[in-house]
Design a protein around this motif. Structure first.
Motif, PDB file in Angstrom:
ATOM      1  N   HIS A  15       0.824  -1.212   0.000  1.00 17.82           N
ATOM      2  CA  HIS A  15       0.000   0.000   0.000  1.00 17.82           C
ATOM      3  C   HIS A  15       0.859   1.264   0.000  1.00 17.82           C
ATOM      4  O   HIS A  15       0.424   2.299  -0.512  1.00 17.82           O
ATOM      5  CB  HIS A  15      -0.960  -0.020   1.180  1.00 17.82           C
ATOM      6  CG  HIS A  15      -2.041  -1.047   1.055  1.00 17.82           C
ATOM      7  ND1 HIS A  15      -2.900  -1.097  -0.019  1.00 17.82           N
ATOM      8  CD2 HIS A  15      -2.388  -2.100   1.857  1.00 17.82           C
ATOM      9  CE1 HIS A  15      -3.741  -2.102   0.128  1.00 17.82           C
ATOM     10  NE2 HIS A  15      -3.452  -2.723   1.255  1.00 17.82           N
ATOM     11  N   ALA A  16       2.058   1.186   0.564  1.00 22.98           N
ATOM     12  CA  ALA A  16       2.956   2.337   0.494  1.00 22.98           C
ATOM     13  C   ALA A  16       3.285   2.650  -0.958  1.00 22.98           C
ATOM     14  O   ALA A  16       3.227   3.812  -1.391  1.00 22.98           O
ATOM     15  CB  ALA A  16       4.236   2.059   1.279  1.00 22.98           C
ATOM     16  N   ALA A  17       3.627   1.617  -1.723  1.00 27.49           N
ATOM     17  CA  ALA A  17       3.934   1.819  -3.139  1.00 27.49           C
ATOM     18  C   ALA A  17       2.718   2.345  -3.892  1.00 27.49           C
ATOM     19  O   ALA A  17       2.813   3.290  -4.691  1.00 27.49           O
ATOM     20  CB  ALA A  17       4.417   0.506  -3.754  1.00 27.49           C
ATOM     21  N   ASP A  18       1.563   1.750  -3.627  1.00 27.94           N
ATOM     22  CA  ASP A  18       0.349   2.139  -4.341  1.00 27.94           C
ATOM     23  C   ASP A  18      -0.065   3.571  -4.010  1.00 27.94           C
ATOM     24  O   ASP A  18      -0.423   4.350  -4.905  1.00 27.94           O
ATOM     25  CB  ASP A  18      -0.778   1.162  -3.992  1.00 27.94           C
ATOM     26  CG  ASP A  18      -2.073   1.473  -4.715  1.00 27.94           C
ATOM     27  OD1 ASP A  18      -2.091   1.400  -5.955  1.00 27.94           O
ATOM     28  OD2 ASP A  18      -3.067   1.805  -4.041  1.00 27.94           O
ATOM     29  N   GLN A  19      -0.013   3.934  -2.734  1.00 22.22           N
ATOM     30  CA  GLN A  19      -0.434   5.272  -2.337  1.00 22.22           C
ATOM     31  C   GLN A  19       0.556   6.342  -2.793  1.00 22.22           C
ATOM     32  O   GLN A  19       0.159   7.459  -3.130  1.00 22.22           O
ATOM     33  CB  GLN A  19      -0.617   5.336  -0.818  1.00 22.22           C
ATOM     34  CG  GLN A  19      -1.802   4.533  -0.309  1.00 22.22           C
ATOM     35  CD  GLN A  19      -3.118   4.996  -0.895  1.00 22.22           C
ATOM     36  OE1 GLN A  19      -3.376   6.199  -0.962  1.00 22.22           O
ATOM     37  NE2 GLN A  19      -3.958   4.068  -1.312  1.00 22.22           N
ATOM     38  N   LEU A  20       1.840   6.024  -2.812  1.00 23.06           N
ATOM     39  CA  LEU A  20       2.809   6.966  -3.365  1.00 23.06           C
ATOM     40  C   LEU A  20       2.509   7.235  -4.839  1.00 23.06           C
ATOM     41  O   LEU A  20       2.535   8.383  -5.295  1.00 23.06           O
ATOM     42  CB  LEU A  20       4.228   6.414  -3.219  1.00 23.06           C
ATOM     43  CG  LEU A  20       4.924   6.619  -1.874  1.00 23.06           C
ATOM     44  CD1 LEU A  20       6.237   5.854  -1.843  1.00 23.06           C
ATOM     45  CD2 LEU A  20       5.177   8.102  -1.617  1.00 23.06           C
ATOM     46  N   SER A  21       2.212   6.179  -5.570  1.00 20.89           N
ATOM     47  CA  SER A  21       1.894   6.341  -6.993  1.00 20.89           C
ATOM     48  C   SER A  21       0.606   7.140  -7.181  1.00 20.89           C
ATOM     49  O   SER A  21       0.531   8.027  -8.036  1.00 20.89           O
ATOM     50  CB  SER A  21       1.756   4.958  -7.635  1.00 20.89           C
ATOM     51  OG  SER A  21       1.387   5.064  -8.991  1.00 20.89           O
ATOM     52  N   LEU A  22      -0.401   6.838  -6.361  1.00 16.86           N
ATOM     53  CA  LEU A  22      -1.682   7.537  -6.464  1.00 16.86           C
ATOM     54  C   LEU A  22      -1.531   9.019  -6.147  1.00 16.86           C
ATOM     55  O   LEU A  22      -2.078   9.876  -6.851  1.00 16.86           O
ATOM     56  CB  LEU A  22      -2.690   6.895  -5.510  1.00 16.86           C
ATOM     57  CG  LEU A  22      -4.115   7.475  -5.503  1.00 16.86           C
ATOM     58  CD1 LEU A  22      -4.772   7.304  -6.856  1.00 16.86           C
ATOM     59  CD2 LEU A  22      -4.942   6.810  -4.409  1.00 16.86           C
TER      60      LEU A  22
END
Length: 411
Positions: A15-22
């Motif tokens: 989720h860290a990777a996903d939220q950074l991208s978002l």
């Protein structure tokens, strides 16, 4: 009981990777590509389209394949996609960036589907709510920090935020190797067609009233949320008097709301009937949309931050509750497919919301776009209020529903 530490660590990294991208995508679009609201809407729509296109076939894969390899494959895909996104940001290739963030989101889709499907077997029914809340807490914690980190990293080097996301996905891949994952196993008899497998999951959702109501509530809410996400940055920069730093601070309040909701979910659901949570979550989003509308008249960080906090807190409680309800009423052999159908409803509508928000803002103005957001949050609230969800009591009282499966005669 199996140790869930690897699962919690992988959830945090994923989720860290996903939220950074978002969080980074709209900022990269503005800073690197000088994009307008309509272009941002298209980019956000493409990023979130994975939840629509992958959730349904992904649910079939989760039910038919060993779930451990599926978990690890999801993060391998995400890692490679984030590397491609970094390359696209470095060279200024907008189509490649859009495709890369779509592929990275595909990895997150598969991770969430698989995680929700293995949780009942890992912890048992009694600890479902606590475990779901802890998994969501991992997402909430990184959501709080992601906007602030994304703003700072994009200012220095847009490529850096995607390289960090790639490192997070690689970390998730590594820790998942330590997790012993149960496999539901294919049903005996001839292998059914993909269409029939998918149809069983969709029919189960439609036949169970509480699942049908959850899906409808989620459709309206996520349409509204991503319409808001598409217009928020240009709106507050143009009309609420914020700069990029202040906008990131306001958006980080969403993460604070998610954390508060995840921390409170266990105690709240242990004491209150599920109906209050499943109706109250959407109601707080209506209040949040009203606060965002007022931000143009009362410029500053306070109202946008309040709006994002409320839209994080209430829906987080709702998400933990509806996930537990779904896991309780759904048999194990259907968890992947039912999860895919619900996930498609929850996230698949987001591209349409982002496109609608960006288009309305570009053609009719920000005020019209925010009224659209408010109207759709109200529809989400109504879908919960006028449904069987208002009659749910304590989660422990609900029993699984027996489905018609591919190993049984249909009808």
């Amino acid at each position: 009981m199996r140790s869930l530490a690897p699962l919690y660590a992988a959830a945090g990294a994923t989720h860290a990777a996903d939220q950074l991208s978002l969080a980074a995508l709209p900022i990269v679009a503005v800073v690197v590509f000088k994009a307008d609201a309509a272009t941002i809407g298209w980019l956000v729509a493409l990023q979130s389209a994975a939840w629509l296109l992958v959730s349904l076939p992904g649910g079939i894969l989760v039910d038919r394949l060993p779930r451990g390899p599926v978990l690890r494959l999801s993060q391998a895909i995400a890692c490679l996609a984030f590397v491609a996104a970094a390359f696209a940001a470095w060279h200024g290739w907008l189509p490649l960036l859009a495709g890369a963030v779509f592929l990275a989101a595909t990895g997150t889709v598969m991770f969430v589907l698989t995680t929700n499907s293995i949780t009942p077997a890992l912890v048992g029914r009694e600890r479902l709510t606590v475990t779901n809340a802890r998994l969501e807490l991992a997402r909430a914690a990184v959501t709080l920090a992601a906007p602030l980190i994304a703003v700072q990293m994009v200012r220095v080097a847009p490529v850096a935020v995607y390289l960090l996301a790639a490192g997070m996905a690689l970390t998730a891949f590594a820790v998942l190797a330590r997790l012993a994952v149960p496999h539901a196993g294919a049903q005996p008899g001839p292998r059914p067609s993909l269409a029939r497998l998918l149809g069983e999951g969709a029919r189960f959702v439609l036949d169970v009233p509480v699942l049908r109501a959850i899906a409808l509530c989620a459709l309206f809410w996520n349409f509204a949320f991503f319409a808001l996400m598409a217009v928020f940055l240009p709106y507050v920069l143009a009309q609420a008097g914020l700069d990029l730093q202040q906008a990131g601070l306001a958006q980080s309040a969403y993460g604070a709301g998610l954390i508060a909701g995840a921390l409170g979910a266990g105690p709240i659901l242990a004491r209150l009937p599920a109906s209050l949570v499943l109706v109250g979550g959407p109601a707080l989003s209506v209040v949040a949309a009203g606060a965002m509308l007022l931000a143009a008249r009362l410029p500053g960080v306070a109202l946008p931050a309040l709006s994002f906090f409320l839209v994080g807190f209430g829906p987080m409680l709702w998400l933990v509750c509806q996930t537990s309800v779904r896991q309780i009423v759904t048999p194990s052999l259907l968890l992947g497919r039912v999860g895919g159908v619900i996930q498609a409803a929850i996230y698949g509508i987001r591209p349409l919301g982002a496109l609608a928000g960006g288009t309305v803002a570009a053609t009719l103005g920000f005020s019209a776009a925010l009224w659209l957001v408010l109207a759709c949050f109200m529809l989400s609230f109504a879908a919960a209020l006028f449904s069987p969800l208002v009659r749910l009591g304590q989660l422990a009282r609900h029993e699984p529903v027996q489905p018609v499966t591919s190993s049984q005669p249909a009808g």
